[in-house]
Design a protein around this motif. Sequence first.
Motif, PDB file in Angstrom:
ATOM      1  N   TRP A  31       0.806  -1.217   0.000  1.00 56.14           N
ATOM      2  CA  TRP A  31       0.000   0.000   0.000  1.00 56.14           C
ATOM      3  C   TRP A  31       0.838   1.266   0.000  1.00 56.14           C
ATOM      4  O   TRP A  31       0.287   2.356  -0.078  1.00 56.14           O
ATOM      5  N   SER A  32       2.143   1.164   0.131  1.00 54.97           N
ATOM      6  CA  SER A  32       2.971   2.361   0.242  1.00 54.97           C
ATOM      7  C   SER A  32       3.793   2.585  -1.021  1.00 54.97           C
ATOM      8  O   SER A  32       3.867   1.727  -1.908  1.00 54.97           O
ATOM      9  N   ASP A  33       4.435   3.751  -1.080  1.00 58.40           N
ATOM     10  CA  ASP A  33       5.182   4.123  -2.276  1.00 58.40           C
ATOM     11  C   ASP A  33       6.325   3.160  -2.577  1.00 58.40           C
ATOM     12  O   ASP A  33       6.722   3.007  -3.736  1.00 58.40           O
ATOM     13  N   LEU A  46      10.204  -0.011   4.136  1.00 52.99           N
ATOM     14  CA  LEU A  46       9.581   1.242   4.548  1.00 52.99           C
ATOM     15  C   LEU A  46       9.873   1.458   6.026  1.00 52.99           C
ATOM     16  O   LEU A  46       9.574   0.601   6.855  1.00 52.99           O
ATOM     17  N   HIS A  56      -0.763  11.766   6.055  1.00 51.31           N
ATOM     18  CA  HIS A  56      -1.551  11.922   4.827  1.00 51.31           C
ATOM     19  C   HIS A  56      -2.630  13.003   4.952  1.00 51.31           C
ATOM     20  O   HIS A  56      -3.747  12.844   4.450  1.00 51.31           O
TER      21      HIS A  56
END
Length: 204
Positions: A31-33, A46, A56
Amino acid sequence: MSALDRRAGWVFANDTDIAPVQFTQAPYTPWSDNHTWAAYGVPSPLIMSWPDLHFHTQFLTADNTDPRVFRRAGVTTALAAYEIADAGAAEAWTIAADVASRSAHRLDEIANRASHRIVSGDRVRPDAADTERVAARAHQELRYAALRDQHAVASVRSLIAAGDRPALDGEITALGNHLQTRAEQAAARLDLALRMTRQGDEQS
């Protein structure tokens, strides 16, 4: 890590307070970059601080950040990068064994968590279709986790000099096979919980 100056001590020893900092390893999620890099096979852990009140949101500005968080993340990242870059055959084997050990525990947790949901959910909300969905999702998660962790274990070969790889190749392969066996055993326990729940429904 043994190459570091012993006088360095704990990297945060000079902090002026004892902040409630705890480094915790969390399972990978897409779900993250960093997922973009991972999709191309580039190691991309991460490192983040949580909980974050302004995560966010438009309030995540410089004045609402803590420089100590960036420092801790930077030091942790640098030490991890140094350990990987300086790894030889012995360190690579230790990393592989550690990954395999954590993976085996994670596979058991996936099956146990789903089994509890199947058994307790059957009493609270007797919906056969729901228990089937829980079991199907857990099986999918087991397959994904086992395959991902097998690749992770195998990836330590890239840390070993070509001349040293044959000595550890068999052991690394055995670790991967062990994870596959653990995944199959976890799936079997999950299926047993589902069968027992079905039998209980039929008897009632």
